[in-house]
Design a protein around this motif. Structure first.
Motif, PDB file in Angstrom:
ATOM      1  N   VAL A  93      -4.384   2.280  -5.148  1.00  0.00           N
ATOM      2  CA  VAL A  93      -3.594   2.544  -3.945  1.00  0.00           C
ATOM      3  C   VAL A  93      -2.768   1.310  -3.554  1.00  0.00           C
ATOM      4  O   VAL A  93      -1.585   1.428  -3.211  1.00  0.00           O
ATOM      5  N   ASP A  94      -3.391   0.161  -3.603  1.00  0.00           N
ATOM      6  CA  ASP A  94      -2.731  -1.086  -3.208  1.00  0.00           C
ATOM      7  C   ASP A  94      -2.245  -1.849  -4.454  1.00  0.00           C
ATOM      8  O   ASP A  94      -2.870  -1.787  -5.522  1.00  0.00           O
ATOM      9  N   ARG A  95      -1.124  -2.571  -4.228  1.00  0.00           N
ATOM     10  CA  ARG A  95      -0.580  -3.476  -5.246  1.00  0.00           C
ATOM     11  C   ARG A  95      -0.414  -4.852  -4.609  1.00  0.00           C
ATOM     12  O   ARG A  95       0.251  -4.985  -3.558  1.00  0.00           O
ATOM     13  N   LEU A  96      -1.031  -5.820  -5.225  1.00  0.00           N
ATOM     14  CA  LEU A  96      -0.961  -7.191  -4.697  1.00  0.00           C
ATOM     15  C   LEU A  96      -0.028  -8.016  -5.568  1.00  0.00           C
ATOM     16  O   LEU A  96      -0.270  -8.191  -6.772  1.00  0.00           O
ATOM     17  N   HIS A  97       1.070  -8.528  -4.954  1.00  0.00           N
ATOM     18  CA  HIS A  97       2.040  -9.381  -5.646  1.00  0.00           C
ATOM     19  C   HIS A  97       1.836 -10.829  -5.191  1.00  0.00           C
ATOM     20  O   HIS A  97       1.859 -11.104  -3.977  1.00  0.00           O
ATOM     21  N   ARG A 149       0.863  -1.183   0.000  1.00  0.00           N
ATOM     22  CA  ARG A 149       0.000   0.000   0.000  1.00  0.00           C
ATOM     23  C   ARG A 149       0.902   1.236   0.000  1.00  0.00           C
ATOM     24  O   ARG A 149       1.627   1.485   0.968  1.00  0.00           O
ATOM     25  N   LEU A 150       0.819   1.939  -1.115  1.00  0.00           N
ATOM     26  CA  LEU A 150       1.660   3.121  -1.314  1.00  0.00           C
ATOM     27  C   LEU A 150       3.136   2.789  -1.112  1.00  0.00           C
ATOM     28  O   LEU A 150       3.908   3.545  -0.531  1.00  0.00           O
ATOM     29  N   GLY A 151       3.535   1.593  -1.589  1.00  0.00           N
ATOM     30  CA  GLY A 151       4.931   1.176  -1.555  1.00  0.00           C
ATOM     31  C   GLY A 151       5.363   0.471  -0.293  1.00  0.00           C
ATOM     32  O   GLY A 151       6.528   0.049  -0.189  1.00  0.00           O
ATOM     33  N   ARG A 152       4.483   0.334   0.674  1.00  0.00           N
ATOM     34  CA  ARG A 152       4.846  -0.322   1.925  1.00  0.00           C
ATOM     35  C   ARG A 152       4.009  -1.583   2.100  1.00  0.00           C
ATOM     36  O   ARG A 152       2.839  -1.629   1.721  1.00  0.00           O
TER      37      ARG A 152
END
Length: 314
Positions: free
Chosen positions: A57-61, A37-40
């Motif tokens: 806002v969120d990135r799910l890997h 979320r925002l890089g964290r």
């Protein structure tokens, strides 16, 4: 007015559906989702199933948790006994900490591959050729420890490392083939010699038994004759016992002395048969008393021979 309200509700519903679709993520059973979320990193890795994130806002890997089979390219090196070999292997590993696998290393697969190649070259330099060919289990354990030590900090666990093939030069292969052939021939000779030793011991025991019981030799001879005759051969070879030859040899070597031979006593004449008288000895006649013999044997004188008349032969 009513139509405007309906239109706004429809637009809002459409936007909500789009946002909901953008927020929905599906994590498979063999995966774990790490949320940035925002890089964290936020929270724990997402478990399998349907999960929602904040759009834009969120990135799910997603990280694959399955066991990865990674082949190691063939590495050429020189063993401790100065033999050039090419060795290839395969590594089985899996991710146990998806957060560390994404944060602490850029590409954990590439990192494990490079570490495996370096460790394999190091193992080749520390081992002998015989260890590479026959003691692979110990080398696999050592290679696994060398790769697993740095991989633990990357969130990766090494399950197994196997050396697949060891390529040798052609000259070394021929030398090893000759060595193996010589070793097999040596073992064959030792086995044959051991068999001959055991057979000789048994034959010596049999000979001792037959010497104590001479009848056993005759029975053995008869058994041999029966075994030969059972083959229905037209020619029967009858062996002569060696003891008979020894007896004849002793008889020829040690003849009985003449003094020990018993003389047969002379037979005395019976009264009916008169004893024969020995013939009287013949006395030699002196040459002087035989004038005729003297005339023949006496050497004539030279003058008498010259006075004789000559005879002419016609």
């Amino acid at each position: 007015m009513l139509e405007l309200v309906i239109t706004l509700i429809a637009v809002a519903g459409g936007i909500g559906l789009v946002l909901l679709a953008a927020a929905m993520r599906v994590v498979k059973q063999y995966e774990r989702g790490v949320l940035f979320r925002l890089g964290r990193i936020t929270g724990e890795p997402r478990t399998p199933g349907l999960t929602l994130i904040v759009p834009f806002v969120d990135r799910l890997h997603k990280v694959n948790m399955q066991i990865v089979t990674l082949p190691i390219p063939a590495q050429e090196g020189i063993t401790r006994d100065n033999v050039t070999v090419r060795v290839d292997a395969v590594v089985y590993f899996r991710v146990v900490d998806p957060t560390s696998a994404l944060v602490r290393v850029e590409d954990y697969k590439f990192a494990v591959s490079q570490m495996a190649q370096t460790s394999l070259r190091s193992i080749i330099g520390k081992s002998d050729l015989d260890d590479l060919l026959s003691n692979r289990e110990k080398l696999n354990e050592g290679l696994e420890l060398m790769i697993d030590s740095p991989a633990v900090g990357w969130g990766v666990q090494i399950d197994r490392v196997e050396i697949k093939d060891v390529s040798l030069p052609d000259t070394m292969k021929r030398s090893m083939a000759r060595q193996a052939e010589a070793d097999r021939e040596r073992r064959a000779r030792i086995i044959n010699a051991d068999a001959e030793l055991q057979a000789s011991k048994k034959l010596a025991e049999a000979a001792q038994q037959m010497s104590d019981t001479p009848t056993a030799l005759q029975l053995r001879l008869l058994q041999t004759v029966m075994a030969v005759s059972a083959e229905k051969n037209s020619t029967l070879v009858l062996p002569i016992p060696v003891e008979l030859l020894h007896f004849l040899e002793r008889g020829a070597r040690d003849p009985a002395p003449a003094e020990e031979t018993k003389k047969e006593p002379a037979r005395e004449p019976t009264p009916k048969e008169p004893a024969q008288k020995p013939a009287p000895p013949i006395e030699p006649v002196p040459l002087s008393e035989t004038p005729d013999l003297d005339a023949v044997t006496k050497t004539p004188e030279l003058g008498a021979v010259l006075d004789q008349p000559s005879t002419e032969v016609r």
